[in-house]
Design a protein around this motif. Structure first.
Motif, PDB file in Angstrom:
ATOM      1  N   UNK A  14       0.814  -1.225   0.000  1.00 31.87           N
ATOM      2  CA  UNK A  14       0.000   0.000   0.000  1.00 31.87           C
ATOM      3  C   UNK A  14       0.845   1.271   0.000  1.00 31.87           C
ATOM      4  N   UNK A  15       2.056   1.212   0.556  1.00 26.26           N
ATOM      5  CA  UNK A  15       2.869   2.414   0.735  1.00 26.26           C
ATOM      6  C   UNK A  15       4.211   2.255   0.047  1.00 26.26           C
ATOM      7  N   UNK A  16       4.716   3.365  -0.485  1.00 24.97           N
ATOM      8  CA  UNK A  16       6.014   3.329  -1.157  1.00 24.97           C
ATOM      9  C   UNK A  16       7.140   3.407  -0.136  1.00 24.97           C
ATOM     10  N   UNK A  17       8.333   3.127  -0.598  1.00 29.83           N
ATOM     11  CA  UNK A  17       9.500   3.218   0.275  1.00 29.83           C
ATOM     12  C   UNK A  17       9.683   4.646   0.781  1.00 29.83           C
ATOM     13  N   UNK A  18       9.298   5.628  -0.027  1.00 31.74           N
ATOM     14  CA  UNK A  18       9.409   7.032   0.385  1.00 31.74           C
ATOM     15  C   UNK A  18       8.617   7.304   1.659  1.00 31.74           C
ATOM     16  N   UNK A  19       7.467   6.682   1.799  1.00 32.75           N
ATOM     17  CA  UNK A  19       6.646   6.876   3.002  1.00 32.75           C
ATOM     18  C   UNK A  19       7.381   6.353   4.234  1.00 32.75           C
ATOM     19  N   UNK A  20       8.004   5.201   4.109  1.00 36.01           N
ATOM     20  CA  UNK A  20       8.752   4.627   5.230  1.00 36.01           C
ATOM     21  C   UNK A  20       9.965   5.490   5.587  1.00 36.01           C
ATOM     22  N   UNK A  21      10.679   5.925   4.576  1.00 41.51           N
ATOM     23  CA  UNK A  21      11.854   6.764   4.820  1.00 41.51           C
ATOM     24  C   UNK A  21      11.462   8.094   5.451  1.00 41.51           C
ATOM     25  N   UNK A  22      10.319   8.630   5.044  1.00 43.16           N
ATOM     26  CA  UNK A  22       9.844   9.897   5.601  1.00 43.16           C
ATOM     27  C   UNK A  22       9.533   9.762   7.090  1.00 43.16           C
ATOM     28  N   UNK A  23       8.982   8.638   7.494  1.00 47.70           N
ATOM     29  CA  UNK A  23       8.728   8.405   8.920  1.00 47.70           C
ATOM     30  C   UNK A  23      10.041   8.458   9.691  1.00 47.70           C
ATOM     31  N   UNK A  25      12.683  10.098   8.840  1.00 49.86           N
ATOM     32  CA  UNK A  25      13.151  11.483   8.845  1.00 49.86           C
ATOM     33  C   UNK A  25      12.350  12.352   9.817  1.00 49.86           C
ATOM     34  N   UNK A  26      11.103  12.006  10.047  1.00 53.67           N
ATOM     35  CA  UNK A  26      10.245  12.796  10.942  1.00 53.67           C
ATOM     36  C   UNK A  26      10.506  12.484  12.415  1.00 53.67           C
ATOM     37  N   UNK A  27      11.088  11.345  12.710  1.00 52.05           N
ATOM     38  CA  UNK A  27      11.358  10.981  14.111  1.00 52.05           C
ATOM     39  C   UNK A  27      12.203  12.023  14.842  1.00 52.05           C
ATOM     40  N   UNK A  28      13.353  12.431  14.315  1.00 51.11           N
ATOM     41  CA  UNK A  28      14.128  13.441  15.043  1.00 51.11           C
ATOM     42  C   UNK A  28      13.428  14.791  15.118  1.00 51.11           C
ATOM     43  N   UNK A  29      12.587  15.092  14.149  1.00 48.90           N
ATOM     44  CA  UNK A  29      11.801  16.337  14.201  1.00 48.90           C
ATOM     45  C   UNK A  29      10.877  16.289  15.413  1.00 48.90           C
ATOM     46  N   UNK A  46       3.200  12.028  14.684  1.00 53.58           N
ATOM     47  CA  UNK A  46       2.349  12.617  13.649  1.00 53.58           C
ATOM     48  C   UNK A  46       2.551  14.118  13.539  1.00 53.58           C
ATOM     49  N   UNK A  47       2.764  14.787  14.652  1.00 49.65           N
ATOM     50  CA  UNK A  47       3.024  16.228  14.605  1.00 49.65           C
ATOM     51  C   UNK A  47       4.368  16.501  13.937  1.00 49.65           C
ATOM     52  N   UNK A  48       5.365  15.682  14.227  1.00 46.89           N
ATOM     53  CA  UNK A  48       6.643  15.818  13.535  1.00 46.89           C
ATOM     54  C   UNK A  48       6.502  15.578  12.040  1.00 46.89           C
ATOM     55  N   UNK A  49       5.693  14.603  11.672  1.00 52.86           N
ATOM     56  CA  UNK A  49       5.431  14.311  10.263  1.00 52.86           C
ATOM     57  C   UNK A  49       4.752  15.506   9.599  1.00 52.86           C
ATOM     58  N   UNK A  50       3.747  16.060  10.258  1.00 57.18           N
ATOM     59  CA  UNK A  50       3.011  17.202   9.701  1.00 57.18           C
ATOM     60  C   UNK A  50       3.950  18.388   9.475  1.00 57.18           C
ATOM     61  N   UNK A  51       4.757  18.685  10.472  1.00 54.51           N
ATOM     62  CA  UNK A  51       5.671  19.828  10.368  1.00 54.51           C
ATOM     63  C   UNK A  51       6.705  19.607   9.265  1.00 54.51           C
ATOM     64  N   UNK A  52       7.314  18.433   9.242  1.00 56.88           N
ATOM     65  CA  UNK A  52       8.318  18.149   8.217  1.00 56.88           C
ATOM     66  C   UNK A  52       7.709  18.193   6.816  1.00 56.88           C
ATOM     67  N   UNK A  53       6.530  17.637   6.656  1.00 59.11           N
ATOM     68  CA  UNK A  53       5.875  17.645   5.338  1.00 59.11           C
ATOM     69  C   UNK A  53       5.611  19.073   4.872  1.00 59.11           C
ATOM     70  N   UNK A  54       5.126  19.918   5.766  1.00 56.36           N
ATOM     71  CA  UNK A  54       4.861  21.309   5.385  1.00 56.36           C
ATOM     72  C   UNK A  54       6.150  22.064   5.101  1.00 56.36           C
ATOM     73  N   UNK A  55       7.176  21.845   5.900  1.00 60.00           N
ATOM     74  CA  UNK A  55       8.450  22.536   5.656  1.00 60.00           C
ATOM     75  C   UNK A  55       9.075  22.095   4.344  1.00 60.00           C
ATOM     76  N   UNK A  56       9.000  20.804   4.073  1.00 57.69           N
ATOM     77  CA  UNK A  56       9.665  20.268   2.891  1.00 57.69           C
ATOM     78  C   UNK A  56       8.852  20.469   1.607  1.00 57.69           C
TER      79      UNK A  56
END
Length: 133
Positions: A14-23, A25-29, A46-56
């Protein structure tokens, strides 16, 4: 490509490798945001994911995440627990997949929260204009 992430994707495509890698990357955020040295909760991640996605990705955050197969916060829960089950992430007894259920709406989180301008960081609260004196 071979390896643990490829095995996860073969088992759950269901999910690409990019989704896993993004998780990852969002951990330290999330850790920085919530001042944690190690473990963060599902909601904090999830908040780290949201912030990183918006910044990136800015206004393209939602379409980018959708292109990876991620359309809801529940999808991030599935990704995290796929990583946990593959022993690529750890969890505590309190961690459950339910922590990721419907935490925020993607339309509001990724399109309504982004401001065009010089300081569009999602971490910064919006300031109300003070009335002129």
């Amino acid at each position: 490509m071979t390896g643990p992430l490829q095995e996860i994707i073969e088992h759950d495509p269901r999910y690409t490798i990019d989704a896993y890698l993004f998780v990852y990357e969002a951990l330290p955020v999330a850790q920085r945001l919530f001042q944690r040295e190690r473990h963060v909760s599902g909601r904090e991640l999830l908040e780290g994911i949201r912030i990183l996605a918006l910044e990136r990705y800015g206004l393209l955050a939602k379409p980018v995440l959708n292109s990876w197969g991620v359309k809801t916060t529940d999808d991030f829960g599935n990704i995290v627990f796929n990583l946990v089950n593959a022993r690529l992430l750890s969890r505590t007894e309190e961690d459950t997949i339910e922590e990721f259920h419907a935490v925020f709406d993607f339309d509001r989180a990724f399109t309504g929260a982004y401001r065009i301008g010089r300081n569009n960081s999602p971490q910064q609260p919006r300031r109300k204009n003070k009335p002129a004196r």
